[in-house]
Design an enzyme around this catalytic site. Structure first.
Site, mmCIF file in Angstrom:
data_model
loop_
_atom_site.group_PDB
_atom_site.id
_atom_site.type_symbol
_atom_site.label_atom_id
_atom_site.label_comp_id
_atom_site.label_asym_id
_atom_site.label_seq_id
_atom_site.Cartn_x
_atom_site.Cartn_y
_atom_site.Cartn_z
ATOM 1 N N GLU A 74 0.827 -1.197 0.000
ATOM 2 C CA GLU A 74 0.000 0.000 0.000
ATOM 3 C C GLU A 74 0.862 1.249 0.000
ATOM 4 O OE1 GLU A 74 -1.879 -1.225 3.481
ATOM 5 O OE2 GLU A 74 -0.507 -0.136 4.776
ATOM 6 N N CYS A 123 3.440 8.349 1.265
ATOM 7 C CA CYS A 123 4.064 7.337 2.117
ATOM 8 C C CYS A 123 4.181 6.059 1.297
ATOM 9 C CB CYS A 123 3.163 7.133 3.336
ATOM 10 S SG CYS A 123 3.698 5.807 4.409
ATOM 11 N N CYS A 130 6.788 -7.485 6.901
ATOM 12 C CA CYS A 130 8.017 -7.039 7.581
ATOM 13 C C CYS A 130 8.499 -8.138 8.513
ATOM 14 C CB CYS A 130 7.749 -5.763 8.378
ATOM 15 S SG CYS A 130 9.250 -5.100 9.159
ATOM 16 N N CYS A 134 7.375 -6.167 15.248
ATOM 17 C CA CYS A 134 6.877 -5.259 16.299
ATOM 18 C C CYS A 134 5.428 -5.640 16.631
ATOM 19 C CB CYS A 134 6.955 -3.803 15.836
ATOM 20 S SG CYS A 134 8.617 -3.327 15.334
ATOM 21 N N CYS A 137 2.153 -3.723 15.238
ATOM 22 C CA CYS A 137 2.153 -3.358 13.823
ATOM 23 C C CYS A 137 1.590 -4.485 12.955
ATOM 24 C CB CYS A 137 3.578 -3.019 13.399
ATOM 25 S SG CYS A 137 3.762 -2.756 11.628
ATOM 26 N N CYS A 358 -0.142 1.627 9.010
ATOM 27 C CA CYS A 358 0.873 0.826 8.334
ATOM 28 C C CYS A 358 0.456 -0.629 8.112
ATOM 29 C CB CYS A 358 2.098 0.883 9.238
ATOM 30 S SG CYS A 358 3.446 -0.124 8.816
HETATM 31 N N1 SAH Z 1 9.634 -0.129 9.495
HETATM 32 C C1 SAH Z 1 9.791 1.259 9.597
HETATM 33 C C2 SAH Z 1 8.839 2.047 8.730
HETATM 34 C C3 SAH Z 1 7.433 1.571 8.625
HETATM 35 S S1 SAH Z 1 6.448 1.639 10.062
HETATM 36 C C4 SAH Z 1 9.690 1.703 11.034
HETATM 37 O O1 SAH Z 1 9.296 0.911 11.886
HETATM 38 O O2 SAH Z 1 10.036 2.833 11.315
HETATM 39 C C5 SAH Z 1 6.101 3.375 10.194
HETATM 40 C C6 SAH Z 1 5.706 3.818 11.586
HETATM 41 O O3 SAH Z 1 4.373 3.384 11.895
HETATM 42 C C7 SAH Z 1 6.588 3.287 12.683
HETATM 43 O O4 SAH Z 1 6.975 4.300 13.573
HETATM 44 C C8 SAH Z 1 5.678 2.303 13.353
HETATM 45 O O5 SAH Z 1 6.066 2.072 14.647
HETATM 46 C C9 SAH Z 1 4.333 2.929 13.226
HETATM 47 N N2 SAH Z 1 3.214 1.998 13.411
HETATM 48 C C10 SAH Z 1 3.083 0.768 12.907
HETATM 49 N N3 SAH Z 1 1.905 0.219 13.268
HETATM 50 C C11 SAH Z 1 1.290 1.126 14.035
HETATM 51 C C12 SAH Z 1 0.028 1.152 14.724
HETATM 52 N N4 SAH Z 1 -0.784 0.113 14.693
HETATM 53 N N5 SAH Z 1 -0.292 2.266 15.402
HETATM 54 C C13 SAH Z 1 0.547 3.320 15.433
HETATM 55 N N6 SAH Z 1 1.743 3.350 14.834
HETATM 56 C C14 SAH Z 1 2.122 2.266 14.127
HETATM 57 FE FE1 SF4 Z 2 8.306 -3.535 10.558
HETATM 58 FE FE2 SF4 Z 2 6.055 -2.536 11.491
HETATM 59 FE FE3 SF4 Z 2 8.163 -2.747 13.110
HETATM 60 FE FE4 SF4 Z 2 8.176 -0.926 11.103
HETATM 61 S S1 SF4 Z 2 6.822 -0.972 12.883
HETATM 62 S S2 SF4 Z 2 9.822 -2.360 11.704
HETATM 63 S S3 SF4 Z 2 6.999 -2.044 9.558
HETATM 64 S S4 SF4 Z 2 7.069 -4.452 12.162
#
Ligand code: SAH
Ligand code: SF4
Length: 377
Positions: A74, A123, A130, A134, A137, A358
């Protein structure tokens, strides 16, 4: 070139695709007809295509992009970033806000067009899923399917540009690109770096590197490499999400390999140009990292670093009971950091009605696969 043309035809094709967004070789009118036809038969177009577009009430557009093998990622277009009042900066899928001090030429461009210009931040994704795992996420919960190549990463920008509004009194213009969609850009370093070079190529999209931000969960060797390869000109956003190793490792498994001390040293070493700041992203997860004690630790951890802090109340995801704190808790967390002297913003979620967090749209209905990338110690 396999299509039988000369070397300079390659440059013309590059311009057609990247600068003008034309992918049909038959429409590349300055190429000889035989080259156009042989390019057509090679199947030049079709690296990726838009399969779904959802438009939110706030103008955010979320595009689902499908690649040749049928996998989807996306990308999100967010109008008006950098035009909101301070303290209420809009956030795409957690995007860098435009840093006004770093953009001296904005007004000139607006005057030239005669129409009012709406700046758009896009974006983009760098991986399908990934591997970082995390826990808050959607991409992390799904696991890594594959890396995207540079052409696929760039195709999102070309497709996004074709969806900008240009009729009416306002004309949208792509101003910033943030690598904050699905995936960890620095875990796919070679393709990401190649895409950054393509994005900034003067014969192509021609975006200035200071208008591009890479967001990372903190892959230390690649942060150093990015700094070296691009002289510190690419903006850096760090997903911190905690200020002590125990909490961070629980939320982000990568912290076990690259703990906070080492990460802070990597940020200090990043060759940031004068007047630029590193963005610290902090997703607030109720009961996990949102206490005032954690805010105090964060203020201490970041002391002396040129940073601004973006607080993002967690967007709930499928297959997880985690969620955001009450808004009063978010405000108290922010206040403590502001009182400690930091620029700290609460990020308004954009396009909530189109699952703009994300990985959420591309992964709707996907089965969770908690398989993290935990490199050997
Ligand atoms: N992998 C990279 C970039 C993609 S994620 C990273 O982690 O920085 C982009 C941002 O979205 C990150 O700061 C991540 O922690 C945040 N993010 C992901 N899922 C989320 C959620 N469910 N609620 C709020 N922030 C989220
Ligand atoms: Fe990967 Fe999501 Fe963690 Fe970013 S926040 S590193 S996209 S798992």
């Amino acid at each position: 070139m396999r299509a039988g043309g000369r070397a300079f035809h390659g440059k013309q094709v590059f311009k057609w695709i990247h600068a003008r967004g034309v992918t049909d070789p038959l429409a590349m009118t300055d190429l000889p007809v035989n080259v156009r036809e042989s390019l057509g038969s090679l199947g030049l177009s079709g690296v990726a295509q838009i399969t779904t577009m959802r438009r939110a009430l706030d103008g955010t557009r979320k595009l689902l992009v499908s690649m040749r093998d049928g996998l989807t990622v996306e990308t999100v277009l967010i109008p008006g970033v950098g035009q909101s009042p301070k303290g209420e900066l809009p956030s795409p899928c957690y995007t860098e806000d435009a840093d006004a001090s770093a953009m001296p030429d904005d007004d000139e461009e607006e005057a030239e067009t005669g129409k009012s210009v709406v700046r758009v931040t896009q974006c983009i994704s760098t991986q399908v899923g990934c591997a970082m795992g995390c826990v808050f996420c959607a991409s992390g919960v799904a696991g890594l399917k594959r890396n995207m190549d540079a052409g696929e990463i760039i195709a999102q920008v070309l497709l996004g540009r074709s969806m900008l509004d240009s009729d009416g009194a306002e004309s949208e213009q792509l101003r910033n690109v943030v690598l904050m969609g699905m995936g960890e850009p620095l875990h796919n370093y070679a393709n990401t770096a190649r895409a950054l070079r393509l994005l900034t190529h003067p014969d192509g999209i021609g975006l200035s590197s200071r208008r591009i931000t890479v967001s990372t969960s903190g892959l230390i060797p690649e942060i150093a490499r990015l700094g070296e390869d691009f002289g510190g000109n690419i903006g850096l956003a760090i997903s911190l999400h905690a200020a002590d190793d125990e909490t961070r490792s629980r939320l982000m498994p990568i912290n076990r390999k690259y703990p906070l001390d080492a990460l802070m040293n990597a940020l200090r070493a990043y060759p940031l140009p004068r007047r630029r700041r590193i963005t610290i992203e902090y997703t607030l997860v109720a009961g996990k990292n949102d206490s005032l004690d954690e805010a105090r630790k964060l203020a201490k951890l970041l002391r002396g670093l040129p940073v601004k802090i973006n607080l993002i109340p967690m967007n709930p995801i499928e297959h997880s009971t985690l969620g955001p704190p009450d808004f009063s808790g978010v405000l108290a967390f922010q206040q403590l950091l502001v009182d400690a002297g930091y620029s700290c913003f609460i990020r308004r979620r954009r396009g909530d009605d189109v699952s703009a967090a994300c990985g959420q749209l591309a992964l709707l209905g996907a089965k969770p696969k908690i398989k993290s990338f935990l490199p050997p110690k």
